[in-house]
Every structure is written in structure tokens, then in C-alpha cells.
Design a protein around this motif. Structure first.
Motif, PDB file in Angstrom:
ATOM      1  N   THR A 280       0.856  -1.184   0.000  1.00  0.00           N
ATOM      2  CA  THR A 280       0.000   0.000   0.000  1.00  0.00           C
ATOM      3  C   THR A 280       0.893   1.235   0.000  1.00  0.00           C
ATOM      4  OG1 THR A 280      -1.460  -1.264   1.418  1.00  0.00           O
ATOM      5  CG2 THR A 280      -1.958   1.102   1.179  1.00  0.00           C
ATOM      6  N   ASP A 282       2.261   5.029   0.369  1.00  0.00           N
ATOM      7  CA  ASP A 282       1.875   6.152   1.213  1.00  0.00           C
ATOM      8  C   ASP A 282       1.674   7.320   0.262  1.00  0.00           C
ATOM      9  OD1 ASP A 282       3.377   8.552   1.923  1.00  0.00           O
ATOM     10  OD2 ASP A 282       5.032   7.303   2.613  1.00  0.00           O
ATOM     11  N   PRO A 283       0.709   8.214   0.532  1.00  0.00           N
ATOM     12  CA  PRO A 283       0.299   9.223  -0.464  1.00  0.00           C
ATOM     13  C   PRO A 283       1.458  10.092  -0.956  1.00  0.00           C
ATOM     14  CG  PRO A 283      -1.109   9.295   1.505  1.00  0.00           C
ATOM     15  CD  PRO A 283      -0.053   8.292   1.779  1.00  0.00           C
ATOM     16  N   GLU A 284       2.412  10.339  -0.105  1.00  0.00           N
ATOM     17  CA  GLU A 284       3.538  11.203  -0.493  1.00  0.00           C
ATOM     18  C   GLU A 284       4.446  10.546  -1.534  1.00  0.00           C
ATOM     19  OE1 GLU A 284       6.199  12.576   2.532  1.00  0.00           O
ATOM     20  OE2 GLU A 284       4.529  13.369   3.709  1.00  0.00           O
ATOM     21  N   GLU A 285       4.407   9.218  -1.514  1.00  0.00           N
ATOM     22  CA  GLU A 285       5.340   8.443  -2.317  1.00  0.00           C
ATOM     23  C   GLU A 285       5.282   8.818  -3.800  1.00  0.00           C
ATOM     24  OE1 GLU A 285       5.332   4.474  -0.744  1.00  0.00           O
ATOM     25  OE2 GLU A 285       5.236   3.715  -2.792  1.00  0.00           O
TER      26      GLU A 285
END
Ligand SMILES: Nc1ncnc2c1ncn2[C@@H]1O[C@H](COP(=O)(O)OP(=O)(O)OP(=O)(O)O)[C@@H](O)[C@H]1O
Ligand SMILES: [Mg+2]
Length: 296
Positions: A280, A282-285
Motif C-alpha cells: 500500500t 503512502d500518499p507522499e510516495e
């Protein structure tokens, strides 16, 4: 003034003394495979000699910054412009302050440039500031490689030139080189050749063993003994150490390295949702720039 610092114990059970004044004139080369105890040895040398002589450490891993608390070394971060580095190096010589140039986190090209510019500025100090300084370079093969690598020709020239100045022409200006390397075969020959004192640690590869034997003037078969040395044991030779090859076990240190050898520890209990955990994002990735590490 004759000052003998205590490096540890010899195989004969006596104290292994290193003559600092002689070292200033005759320089030191330390060789040993990864984990043989070179950085520990340098730390012992630095701690024991700190009250007697100014020190400058070129520190690629930021390992020696821990000397600051106990011995008052100034830590200089290497990520600076050339002008800043030159100014700082000049003042280091004027005021005779011990320092650690920490190059941690910089890419290899930048490490070479910063170290080269800094060392050259120390070398170029005005004659009135030619006081003795121990200049310790850990991982010296990075700064004086025997062959060109992936770095630009310019960075290599600055760094190799500075190391050559340090080892070949530094003495009159008060600079005494103490260099450590994992692999003699990777270190520029002219830089290695100017050291008259040696501490040889555990060495596996034939090519390094033979170069060590040549430098020490040892029979090549006798050099086989470098294979069996334990961590922390070195063969010492040279005017500041011993007139014949002498086995030395390096003593303990007061400050600690920031990085230590990895220790085995039990793995954590695997969580149930291990695939979720890993896959999953992470949004920053998705917005983070991709970092590419240059080949060493
Ligand atoms: N004489 C010694 N007494 C006690 N511990 C030692 C001694 N020499 C080395 N060690 C320990 O062994 C480990 C490896 O030593 P060190 O970091 O000095 O190796 P190194 O030769 O510098 O390796 P590398 O080339 O990978 O940097 C360290 O954890 C250090 O504390
Ligand atoms: Mg080391």
C-alpha cells in the motif's frame, strides 16, 4: 619534545608506543579489510594524541564527530562552497583548532571536491601558520584512487592533488598525513609510498598482501600472516613505531563511533497483513522525486 602515546599492547606484552614527533616527520599508512579495526585504531590514536597536537580528520562517514564533545574538535559540514571551505581551513590553521570535516551524506564527487579544496587550503596556509597538524584521512582510497572511476576528471584531480601534496610535500608545512585504506591496491601508489610507518591489519586478497609486503620490505611468504590477524591486531613497522615488524593489539577508546557493526537480533512477529503493509503506497510516495544513487 618526545611524546610517546600508548596505542595498546605488543605481542611481547609491553606497551605499544607511538612517537608523535617522529610521526609528524614520517607519516603513517593503515591498511586492513573492512571490520579489521582501522577506524578504531585511528580513534585510539586521535584520543591519545589530542592533548599534544592539533588534529584534522577527513571523515567520509561522519564517524568521528563524536570526538567533539570530549576533545573539543570543531565539526565542519562538508556541504559548502569552495570559498567557505577555503576560509574555514585557513582559520583552522591560524587558530590551531582541531576539526572534523564531516562528508556524510554527500555524493562521492562532492566528497572528493570538498576534501580536496579543504586540504589544499590547509596546505596553502601562510608560512607563519605552519604549525604541526595531524591530518587523518579515513577511507583514503576514495580520495586518492589508483584508477579513475565514475567521477569527473576535475573532482579526481583536486582530490588526488591534495592527497599527493599532503603525503609528499606536507611535512615542511607542518602537515603530517595519517591515512587508512581497506585496499592498498586501490590507493594511488605515490600517496602510499610516502608513508614510512605502517600498521597492517587483516588482509585477505593476494594483491593487497603483496603490496603490503613490498611496502614493509617483508618476504612475501611472511606476509601471509596478515590473513590470520584478528580484529584490532596490526603489524607495526616504522621509525615512529618499531624497527622490526611487531604485532600490536590496539587498546580501548573513550568515545564511540556513531556506526557500529550490525548485531543479529530476533525478527519482529510478522503481522497478518504483511502484503498490505508493503504494497500500500503512502500518499507522499507518488510525488516524491526519484533519488538515484551513483555507483560507488
Ligand atoms: N581493538 C579493538 N578493540 C575492541 N573493539 C574493536 C577493536 N578494533 C575494532 N573493534 C570493533 O570492531 C568493529 C569494526 O571496527 P572498525 O569500524 O574500526 O573497522 P574498519 O576497519 O574501520 O572497517 P571499515 O573499513 O568497514 O570502515 C567496530 O565495532 C569496533 O568497535
Ligand atoms: Mg572504518
Amino acid at each position: 619534545m618526545k611524546v610517546g602515546i600508548d596505542m595498546g599492547t605488543t605481542s611481547e606484552g609491553t606497551s605499544a608506543s607511538l612517537d608523535i614527533e617522529e610521526l609528524l616527520a614520517t607519516r603513517l599508512l593503515v591498511q586492513g579489510n573492512s571490520g579489521s579495526g582501522k577506524s578504531h585504531l585511528l580513534r585510539r590514536l586521535l584520543e591519545q594524541s589530542a592533548p599534544w597536537v592539533q588534529q584534522c580528520i577527513i571523515d567520509p562517514e561522519g564517524d568521528f564527530v563524536t570526538l567533539a564533545d570530549k576533545f573539543g574538535h570543531v565539526v565542519i559540514e562538508g556541504e559548502r562552497t569552495d570559498a567557505e571551505l577555503i576560509g574555514i581551513a585557513t582559520r583552522i590553521r591560524q587558530h590551531r583548532v582541531s576539526c572534523v570535516l564531516s562528508l556524510e551524506g554527500l555524493d562521492i564527487e562532492q566528497q572528493m571536491r570538498s576534501a580536496g579544496v579543504f586540504l589544499n587550503a590547509m596546505f596553502d596556509a601562510d608560512r607563519e601558520y605552519w604549525y604541526p597538524v595531524l591530518v587523518v584521512v579515513d577511507e583514503a582510497q576514495m580520495f586518492a584512487p589508483s584508477v579513475g572511476g565514475d567521477v569527473s576528471e576535475e573532482a579526481r584531480k583536486v582530490s588526488l592533488g591534495a592527497m599527493t601534496n599532503l603525503m609528499c610535500r606536507g611535512r615542511k608545512r607542518g602537515l603530517a598525513g595519517v591515512i587508512a585504506t581497506q585496499r592498498l591496491a586501490k590507493l594511488a601508489k605515490n600517496v602510499a609510498a610516502e608513508a614510512s610507518n605502517f600498521l597492517m591489519g587483516r588482509t585477505f586478497l593476494d594483491i593487497d598482501m603483496l603490496r603490503a609486503a613490498d611496502l614493509l620490505g617483508m618476504d612475501r611468504r611472511t606476509a601471509e600472516m596478515f590473513r590470520d590477524l584478528k580484529r584490532g591486531s596490526f603489524v607495526a613497522l616504522g621509525p615512529a613505531l618499531s624497527r622490526r615488524p611487531l604485532k600490536v593489539t590496539i587498546g580501548s577508546v573513550e568515545t564511540s563511533a556513531r556506526s557500529t557493526s550490525p548485531k543479529l537480533m530476533p525478527l519482529p512477529q510478522a503481522p497478518q497483513d504483511v502484503e498490505d503493509l508493503i504494497f500500500t503506497p503512502d500518499p507522499e510516495e507518488l510525488t516524491r522525486p526519484i533519488m538515484r544513487r551513483a555507483a560507488p
